[in-house]
Design an enzyme around this catalytic site. Sequence first.
Site, PDB file in Angstrom:
ATOM      1  N   SER A 234      83.679 -11.030  13.130  1.00  0.00           N
ATOM      2  CA  SER A 234      84.329 -10.462  14.257  1.00  0.00           C
ATOM      3  C   SER A 234      83.496  -9.146  14.784  1.00  0.00           C
ATOM      4  CB  SER A 234      85.858  -8.796  13.715  1.00  0.00           C
ATOM      5  OG  SER A 234      84.876  -8.995  13.439  1.00  0.00           O
ATOM      6  N   LYS A 279      90.432  -1.348  14.782  1.00  0.00           N
ATOM      7  CA  LYS A 279      88.617  -0.849  15.223  1.00  0.00           C
ATOM      8  C   LYS A 279      88.471   0.227  15.798  1.00  0.00           C
ATOM      9  CE  LYS A 279      87.181  -5.909  13.043  1.00  0.00           C
ATOM     10  NZ  LYS A 279      87.251  -6.797  13.354  1.00  0.00           N
TER      11      LYS A 279
END
Length: 340
Positions: A234, A279
């Site tokens: 990611s 996140k």
Amino acid sequence: MRKNRSFLFLIIAGLFFAASSFYYLPYYVSKPGMAKELEPIIEVEDGHDEEGSFMLTTIRMGKANIYSYAIAKVSKYQEIYPVEAIRSEDESDEEYNVRQLHMMDTSKTSAIEVAYKKAGYPVKYKYKGIYVLHIVPDMPAEGKLKPGDRIIKVDEEEFESMDQFIDYISDKKPGEKVSVTYEREEQEKTASLTVQTFPEDKKKVGIGIGLVDDKEIVVDPKVSIDTEEIGGPSAGLMFTLEIYNQLTSLDLTKGYNIAGTGTISSDGTVGRIGGIEQKVVAADKADAEIFFAPNEKNASDSNYKMAVKTAKEIGSNMKIVPIDTFDEAVAYLEKLSPKK
């Protein structure tokens, strides 16, 4: 007497707590991790400095015990996943960790390729061997090879791709032996394995490994990326931005703290990731001012839309920017006014 009983109760309660914390449920719990500045962990030889920063964002993922499960149940930005949603069927913890680290390595390689090509530098690849991702139960490789091993050659035959390796093994008959030379923890080893048919497909023979090509990217100037034990793909977009920024004289950060997430393909496409809400929380806590999120061609459930929703919920002032490609991220930053 009462003091003794109270003390004994505390000891018993403490032992119960300690013991139960090591009893894991068939679930994983994820929670917001950190936003980590990339300049200290990515170094392009003779690269340019930056006034602001690019940051990767992470989540913390671990097996659930009864306490972490209970906390996650009542926490807004913690998620609970059944084991089968995280690990593949028959995949061990070790194999899962190896797969995550390999995806990180692949992400770094794609980031280097995209950044160097964008900056006008040539890119070459050196084939290193076959990377073992998975061991099939009850097959010859079980107990001899491990996830993370790199196969260099078989019967003194070297290969230029995993397809060549598969073709070579497929030509063998059940019962034939092969000598497998491999690297483990920088040491070269050899194992003798007997080829056999796969339990689920008697027409197919092999030694019982899940594999991928292991290639090393070769660029000049050299670049190093120290991600320690961070796994998964990611951080690809943010790796690419940091590498490209060090390769070029224009500082794309313009003095801002820029976080984000998204996988990166070798053609520069930015892909969806998991844990976008967590996140965003991590980036906000690290005082990020801009956050890049995968737009997924404006899909209704895109990472971008979820990031916007989360930022609003937590009262963040971050600018959430939708991104489909690396070129879009660069174009946005090139037009960005420098921070005053």
